[in-house]
Design a protein around this motif. Structure first.
Motif, PDB file in Angstrom:
ATOM      1  N   GLN A   1      -2.849 -14.967  -5.548  1.00  0.00           N
ATOM      2  CA  GLN A   1      -2.363 -13.525  -5.055  1.00  0.00           C
ATOM      3  C   GLN A   1      -1.514 -13.570  -4.366  1.00  0.00           C
ATOM      4  OE1 GLN A   1      -3.959 -11.497  -6.023  1.00  0.00           O
ATOM      5  NE2 GLN A   1      -5.269 -11.875  -7.527  1.00  0.00           N
TER       6      GLN A   1
ATOM      7  N   PHE B   1      -6.142   0.643  -1.526  1.00  0.00           N
ATOM      8  CA  PHE B   1      -5.654   0.044   0.069  1.00  0.00           C
ATOM      9  C   PHE B   1      -4.530   1.378   0.125  1.00  0.00           C
ATOM     10  CE2 PHE B   1      -1.587  -2.024   1.068  1.00  0.00           C
ATOM     11  CZ  PHE B   1      -1.440  -2.705   1.709  1.00  0.00           C
TER      12      PHE B   1
ATOM     13  N   GLN C   1       4.518  -3.704   2.351  1.00  0.00           N
ATOM     14  CA  GLN C   1       4.354  -2.283   1.854  1.00  0.00           C
ATOM     15  C   GLN C   1       3.739  -1.588   3.435  1.00  0.00           C
ATOM     16  OE1 GLN C   1       2.926  -0.501  -1.744  1.00  0.00           O
ATOM     17  NE2 GLN C   1       2.325  -2.444  -2.140  1.00  0.00           N
ATOM     18  N   GLN C   2       3.004  -2.914   4.046  1.00  0.00           N
ATOM     19  CA  GLN C   2       2.152  -2.719   5.076  1.00  0.00           C
ATOM     20  C   GLN C   2       3.163  -2.721   5.947  1.00  0.00           C
ATOM     21  OE1 GLN C   2      -0.570  -5.612   6.146  1.00  0.00           O
ATOM     22  NE2 GLN C   2      -2.135  -3.587   5.716  1.00  0.00           N
TER      23      GLN C   2
ATOM     24  N   ASN D   1      -1.649 -18.044   1.524  1.00  0.00           N
ATOM     25  CA  ASN D   1      -3.152 -17.185   0.053  1.00  0.00           C
ATOM     26  C   ASN D   1      -2.782 -18.174  -0.166  1.00  0.00           C
ATOM     27  OD1 ASN D   1      -2.572 -14.305   1.488  1.00  0.00           O
ATOM     28  ND2 ASN D   1       0.033 -14.972   1.172  1.00  0.00           N
TER      29      ASN D   1
ATOM     30  N   ILE E   1       0.515 -18.096   6.745  1.00  0.00           N
ATOM     31  CA  ILE E   1      -0.176 -17.265   6.515  1.00  0.00           C
ATOM     32  C   ILE E   1      -0.273 -17.916   5.174  1.00  0.00           C
ATOM     33  CG2 ILE E   1      -0.348 -15.323   5.814  1.00  0.00           C
ATOM     34  CD1 ILE E   1       1.468 -13.688   7.910  1.00  0.00           C
TER      35      ILE E   1
ATOM     36  N   ARG F   1     -10.177 -13.345   8.322  1.00  0.00           N
ATOM     37  CA  ARG F   1     -10.754 -13.263   6.864  1.00  0.00           C
ATOM     38  C   ARG F   1     -11.638 -14.248   6.369  1.00  0.00           C
ATOM     39  NH1 ARG F   1      -4.841 -15.325   3.804  1.00  0.00           N
ATOM     40  NH2 ARG F   1      -4.030 -13.502   3.447  1.00  0.00           N
TER      41      ARG F   1
ATOM     42  N   ASN G   1       1.107 -10.396  -5.231  1.00  0.00           N
ATOM     43  CA  ASN G   1       0.424  -9.203  -4.679  1.00  0.00           C
ATOM     44  C   ASN G   1       0.195  -9.325  -2.977  1.00  0.00           C
ATOM     45  OD1 ASN G   1      -0.133  -8.444  -7.416  1.00  0.00           O
ATOM     46  ND2 ASN G   1      -1.719 -10.060  -7.247  1.00  0.00           N
ATOM     47  N   ALA G   2      -0.538 -10.549  -2.371  1.00  0.00           N
ATOM     48  CA  ALA G   2      -0.570 -10.071  -1.046  1.00  0.00           C
ATOM     49  C   ALA G   2       1.085 -10.384  -0.667  1.00  0.00           C
ATOM     50  CB  ALA G   2      -0.566 -11.623  -0.421  1.00  0.00           C
TER      51      ALA G   2
ATOM     52  N   ASN H   1       4.113  -4.994   7.722  1.00  0.00           N
ATOM     53  CA  ASN H   1       4.419  -6.411   8.393  1.00  0.00           C
ATOM     54  C   ASN H   1       4.956  -7.145   7.454  1.00  0.00           C
ATOM     55  OD1 ASN H   1       2.916  -7.804  10.329  1.00  0.00           O
ATOM     56  ND2 ASN H   1       1.021  -7.984   8.761  1.00  0.00           N
TER      57      ASN H   1
ATOM     58  N   LYS I   1       6.827 -15.853  10.530  1.00  0.00           N
ATOM     59  CA  LYS I   1       5.598 -16.294   9.777  1.00  0.00           C
ATOM     60  C   LYS I   1       5.975 -16.571   8.508  1.00  0.00           C
ATOM     61  CE  LYS I   1       3.571 -11.924  11.670  1.00  0.00           C
ATOM     62  NZ  LYS I   1       3.164 -10.779  11.384  1.00  0.00           N
TER      63      LYS I   1
ATOM     64  N   GLU J   1       3.563  -8.438  -1.806  1.00  0.00           N
ATOM     65  CA  GLU J   1       4.091  -7.334  -2.096  1.00  0.00           C
ATOM     66  C   GLU J   1       3.525  -6.094  -0.416  1.00  0.00           C
ATOM     67  OE1 GLU J   1       5.192  -7.542  -6.534  1.00  0.00           O
ATOM     68  OE2 GLU J   1       3.209  -6.522  -5.969  1.00  0.00           O
ATOM     69  N   LEU J   2       1.939  -6.170  -0.660  1.00  0.00           N
ATOM     70  CA  LEU J   2       1.605  -5.853  -0.125  1.00  0.00           C
ATOM     71  C   LEU J   2       1.415  -5.347   1.917  1.00  0.00           C
ATOM     72  CD1 LEU J   2      -1.856  -6.000  -1.207  1.00  0.00           C
ATOM     73  CD2 LEU J   2      -0.889  -3.899  -1.529  1.00  0.00           C
ATOM     74  N   MET J   3       2.006  -7.030   1.694  1.00  0.00           N
ATOM     75  CA  MET J   3       2.569  -7.032   3.581  1.00  0.00           C
ATOM     76  C   MET J   3       3.613  -6.074   3.756  1.00  0.00           C
ATOM     77  SD  MET J   3       1.513 -11.151   4.087  1.00  0.00           S
ATOM     78  CE  MET J   3       1.781 -10.786   5.532  1.00  0.00           C
TER      79      MET J   3
ATOM     80  N   ASP K   1      -4.819   1.867   4.557  1.00  0.00           N
ATOM     81  CA  ASP K   1      -3.224   2.167   5.140  1.00  0.00           C
ATOM     82  C   ASP K   1      -2.945   3.209   5.460  1.00  0.00           C
ATOM     83  OD1 ASP K   1      -1.296   0.334   5.746  1.00  0.00           O
ATOM     84  OD2 ASP K   1       0.127   0.653   4.707  1.00  0.00           O
TER      85      ASP K   1
ATOM     86  N   LEU L   1      -4.524  -9.237   5.084  1.00  0.00           N
ATOM     87  CA  LEU L   1      -3.011  -9.562   5.279  1.00  0.00           C
ATOM     88  C   LEU L   1      -2.450  -9.505   6.934  1.00  0.00           C
ATOM     89  CD1 LEU L   1      -1.750  -7.987   1.895  1.00  0.00           C
ATOM     90  CD2 LEU L   1      -2.282 -10.068   2.378  1.00  0.00           C
TER      91      LEU L   1
END
Lengths: 283, 492, 272
Positions: B87, C122, B97-98, B83, B81, C220, B90-91, B100, B48, B93-95, C126, C214
């Protein structure tokens, strides 16, 4: 239903209060407790109060200019005798859907002091001697406010149009039979009936106009020399600007909380007045 | 009549077909409301890559390039992917945290440090071969100066950035200068001021001598380094002494220059209101503007709009009294591509990284976007034959020198740098802008600001030691640095 | 021939000036990259080109995102309507205990600046495991969007004549029946307004759909795709204008479809 509200409205609010006590960048657990120091920084920041004042001016203009004008337009466009009113409604609504970034660039070109057509027009008519820099430090705030009114007008218009539907036809007919003229009908029939929803519209306009982030960002980014800074652009610049090395999420929350609390208090002060208007309508 | 009816019917049918197509798509999307498991891709390793579709056309460009890569590496499938630029961080970072995360991602400049500090980036040293090193100019991958190393290890790879993002130059419209009887391109601040004044006065509100984008003081950051140490404009601190230096004459003189140009209405009206760079290069391309300080990508944009414009690309003028400093390059490169420390297929991810730092990729990027990339060897010959690009390269050679970099030198230096740049209320740029726009002296407010900035630095040093980070003025002090010479870390 | 209403003399020129920026946007969609800037403010392109549309379709991923956007927007609107109408009815008509507290709470939440509350949301989504489908995005969009519609419904229902409800109750109609058969149809103007604004908001929504997809970028929506035109250094104005023009068509269609509801209120119903 209650669950949705608690989860997606109440919880984020409470959480942002909590985070405002941390020096935190928004990632991972918040551990760096700093007490009230974020709040102290916000309260002592002159740019914050300047931005706050501007936000307040935006909503003052929206309430004092946009709302009454939109009501007049709504009454006009609600009249069955006006042909083509559907088309007019659409046209007045179009600015609402026009992409904000595009609005920024169109107005910049239109108002350009070097060859923009507004200035060409003003100078050729002889209204001004030299071109006006509409987005300069002195004129930027009124200019952006005017554009904000133009863009938000359609929304308030639709609210008013919906409100006018609460007035039953037979009331108008009764007024006609009593020999009331247009202005009397408006004052004694229309306005009292739409008062309760009018109070709600006032609230909505106030809330919407306090946060004109997209438009300000597209037109001036809060400048020049912070002349058009509002709280939303302030928070963005101080806490989320992608050029910052570390976002200050805790600080952003604190600024948001201060802003929210003050606007809420301001609303609460209007409370008794609003409630009376509201109750007068609802029996 | 019949005809009209028919076309209307066929139109309706078209609309119907469109609606049906949307409905079918909608059904799939509707199922996706709930979400489901990820698709597997057989025995291929899926890598990815999180990137931004920037500049315009990059979306297709990356897909084509990765298709070429996949042909050569049949065991690897690349999933892109995209973005939006603003962003991306941010994107990503969130990936993470998720749980993924992407295997390879774009995190530019200090955005990389945000990722690195959280331990999300993988060290690349084990993959580096001599062949890999040889693609870069000799010695440029030295851990102390590369800008790609942290704690002595390679963590990230560059794309465009480095010299070609730091250098600034003056774009000059030769035709306008000639029309106004100006024989030579301005080399000094004074010549610039005189020529600009002459052109604006004769231009009759149609042609203007000079303009600049304010952009938080960027224009001052272009002029000040010709008259003193660049860190004064960049950070507000003189890195030779470690002290706040907002009162330094080099900064004051640059602000005064702008103030005079603005007060005398020499600059194109409205310049202070511009927030979109397109405004300034469009004015230049329309030949309304004779001179302006630019960054390299704008040269391309000007050419796209006006291929025949007669322009010179020259260094930013220096004071008539002579040059006393250069624009600073804090590292050889800037971070852009990184590899996730959590990748399940690190070897394959490295192959993608390796490809992104290959000559063929950089050449393709150069050819597609006309940008000078980090791998000079990939495009050097071609750029030498292109007058605009050659001029940019010459300007970089003349006006740019490597300077000290507190961020790379020590942990305390990095914390202090971030604290100072993050402190919005103590930015000299705001004070300077006010002085320029309102035609007020800069010295008074600058003195006050200087005191506050020094106090703030002291406060930060204390606060950092409270958190167990040693920081002191030493972290901001490089006593042997001479702004007229390139700086080597650790030099005596 | 009927006499022309004098208002037209005011309205026609006003509207022409009013919509100028919109017209410029549409015409920019047909201009070449050079002309967008060098051509200035002219409304008619010198040379018509469809390049922008082709590029816009690819860059904003219309092909892939369109159906997602439809599903996302429609679901959001339905949820918002259902929840806010019932809540607004209860608050506007009924004598719910603690009504004042609830209304106060609703108004309070209106004044938290939105946008950065995204991080707690979020984390929540999550934690609930809703982050791989559009449902999470729908809930996160619909959740905070409720306050305004609830207040609108509340204000509207409060203003309705009491006789209507009394008459229905005397006829022995049950509570839900009164609501769905009588009150809700009468609230058409508000239903239309709420549907319109929430559809618009969902259609253009950017941050929430981005953050919630994401892990699965194929889910999207167009609001996310639109942001691809803003580069770090330059904006693709032609592409943006073209994409905006295409993506506005459904909103304009919805407006035309719904605007009938703004003029068909309870006006007729009271008499009958």
């Amino acid at each position: 239903m209650l669950l949705l509200f608690v989860a997606f409205t109440l919880w984020p609010m409470v959480a942002s209060w909590w985070y405002s006590f941390f020096d935190w960048d928004g990632v991972g657990p918040a551990t760096d407790w700093v007490g009230f120091s974020n709040f102290a920084e916000v309260l002592q920041s002159r740019p914050f109060w300047h931005a706050f004042g501007n936000s307040f001016l935006f909503s003052l203009v929206a309430i004092c200019v946009e709302m009454p004008l939109a009501l007049l337009a709504a009454i006009l466009l609600n009249s069955r005798r006006l042909r083509g009113r559907n088309l007019y409604r659409l046209l007045l609504f179009l600015p609402v859907v026009t992409t904000t970034a595009v609005i920024g660039i169109v107005f910049a070109i239109m108002l350009d002091p070097a060859g923009g057509f507004v200035n060409d027009l003003l100078t050729s008519v002889g209204l001004v001697d030299s071109p006006i820099t509409f987005l300069s430090e002195s004129y930027a705030l009124p200019t952006v406010m005017a554009v904000d009114v133009w863009k938000g007008f359609g929304i308030t218009l639709v609210y008013w149009l919906a409100a006018l539907q609460t007035v039953p036809d037979d009331l108008y007919e009764a007024a006609k039979i009593d020999g009331a003229n247009g202005r009397q009908t408006l004052r004694h029939v229309t306005l009292p009936v739409i008062a309760p929803i009018g109070v709600v519209i006032l609230l909505l306009t106030f809330q919407k106009s306090m946060n004109p982030f997209d438009l300000v960002q597209a037109m001036t980014e809060g400048g020049p020399n912070h002349a058009t800074d509002v709280v939303a652009t302030y928070i963005y610049r101080y806490a989320f600007d992608p050029y910052l090395n570390a976002p200050r999420y805790g600080f952003a929350c604190a600024a948001g909380v201060v802003f929210g609390v003050i606007t809420l208090v301001m609303t609460a002060l209007q409370g008794p007045l609003l409630r009376r208007q509201y109750l007068k309508g609802s029996r | 009549m019949n005809n009209v009816d028919l076309s209307r019917r066929s139109l309706l049918r078209l609309v119907g077909a469109g609606a049906a197509a949307t409905a079918v798509g909608g059904l799939t999307s509707a199922c996706n409301l709930i979400g489901g498991s990820e698709k597997s891709s057989g025995d291929k390793a899926t890598i990815k890559v999180a990137l931004t579709p920037d500049p315009s056309g990059a979306s297709q460009f990356y897909r084509q390039q990765f298709d070429l890569f996949e042909q050569k590496n049949s065991g690897i499938k690349i999933e892109i992917i995209e973005n939006p630029s603003l962003q991306q961080l941010n994107a990503v970072e969130l990936m993470f945290q998720q749980g993924n995360p992407p295997d390879v991602f774009r995190a530019q400049d200090n955005g990389f440090d945000r990722m690195f500090e959280r331990g999300w980036t993988a060290s690349l040293d084990q993959y580096v071969t001599d062949e890999f090193t040889s693609r870069f100019p000799a010695g440029s991958l030295d851990p102390a100066t590369s800008g790609l190393h942290r704690d002595g290890k390679l963590y990230t790879l560059p794309l465009v950035w480095g010299k070609w993002s730091s250098v600034r130059m003056l774009l000059v419209n030769n035709a306008i200068l000639k029309q106004h009887g100006i024989a030579a391109v301005p080399k000094t601040w004074e010549e610039l001021e005189q020529s600009a004044t002459k052109i604006t006065q004769a231009g009759g509100g149609k042609v203007f001598g000079f303009a600049a984008m304010w952009n938080q003081g960027d224009v001052i950051k272009m002029f000040q380094p010709t008259a003193g140490a660049w860190s004064i404009a960049e950070l507000g601190v003189d890195l030779r002494t470690g002290k706040a230096a907002v009162t330094d004459p080099s900064l004051g003189r640059a602000v005064e220059l702008l103030r005079r140009l603005h007060a005398g209405k020499v600059m194109m009206p409205g310049w202070e209101t511009w927030t979109d760079t397109a405004r300034i290069y469009t004015a230049f391309a329309k030949e309304q503007l004779a001179m302006y300080p630019a960054s390299p990508f704008q040269v391309n944009e000007v050419r796209k709009l006006n291929a025949k414009i007669d322009m010179s690309i020259v260094p930013i003028p220096v004071p008539a009294s002579g040059r006393t400093g250069y624009s600073g390059q804090r590292s050889n490169f800037s971070p852009l591509w990184s590899m996730s420390a959590q990748s399940k297929h690190p070897d394959q991810a490295w192959k993608v990284m390796d490809f992104l730092a290959s000559k063929e990729f950089h050449l393709a990027y150069y050819e597609k976007f006309g940008t000078l990339t980090a791998l000079e060897s990939a495009w050097q010959d071609k750029a030498a034959a292109n007058p605009d690009q050659k001029a940019i390269i010459d300007v970089a050679a003349e006006a740019l020198r490597r300077g000290p970099n507190p961020i790379l030198a020590s942990a305390g230096g990095k914390e202090l740098w971030n604290a100072i740049t993050g402190k919005q209320d103590l930015k000299w740029a705001d004070t300077a802008q006010q002085s320029i726009l309102r035609n007020q002296p800069f010295t008074g407010p600058a003195t006050q600001l200087n005191t506050k900035l020094d106090a703030f630095i002291d406060e930060q040093i204390k606060a950092l030691s409270g958190k167990g980070i040693t920081a002191s003025r030493v972290d901001l002090t490089f006593p042997t640095w001479n702004p007229l010479e390139p700086y080597t870390p650790g030099q005596k | 021939m009927r006499r022309l209403n004098p208002w037209h003399l005011l309205l026609v020129p006003l509207c022409l000036v009013w919509i100028y920026p919109f017209v410029w946007m549409v015409s920019t969609a047909f201009k070449s990259e050079r002309e967008v800037f060098l051509g200035g403010l002219s409304v008619l392109p010198d040379e018509w080109t469809f390049d922008n549309f082709v590029r816009a379709w690819d860059t904003a991923h219309f092909g892939a995102y369109l159906s997602n956007t439809v599903v996302f927007s429609v679901t959001t609107v339905i949820i918002v309507l259902l929840v806010s109408a019932t809540a607004g009815y209860a608050l506007g008509r009924g004598s719910l205990p603690g009504k004042k507290v609830i209304v106060g709470l609703l108004i309070t939440t209106m004044f938290i600046p939105h946008g950065y509350t995204i991080i707690p949301i979020f984390k929540l989504v999550d934690g609930l495991g809703l982050n791989t489908g559009l449902l999470g995005a729908v809930l996160a969009t619909a959740g905070p969007a409720h306050v305004v519609p609830i207040l609108l419904f509340m204000g509207y229902f409060a203003g309705m004549p009491q006789e209507l409800e009394d008459a229905a109750r005397i006829d022995g109609a049950s509570y839900p029946r009164i609501f769905f058969r009588i009150m809700l149809p009468l609230a058409k103007p508000v239903v239309g307004t709420v549907a319109l604004f929430n559809f618009m908001a969902a259609w253009n929504a950017f941050f929430i759909p981005l953050v919630f997809t994401l892990g699965r970028p194929e889910l999207r929506t167009l609001g996310v795709g639109m942001y691809s035109f803003f580069g770090q250094e330059a904006t693709d104005w032609g592409g943006l204008a073209a994409a905006a023009t295409i993506s506005l068509l459904p909103i304009i269609a919805i407006f035309l479809f719904l605007q009938r509801t703004f003029v068909e209120g309870i006006a007729g119903a009271v008499k009958s």
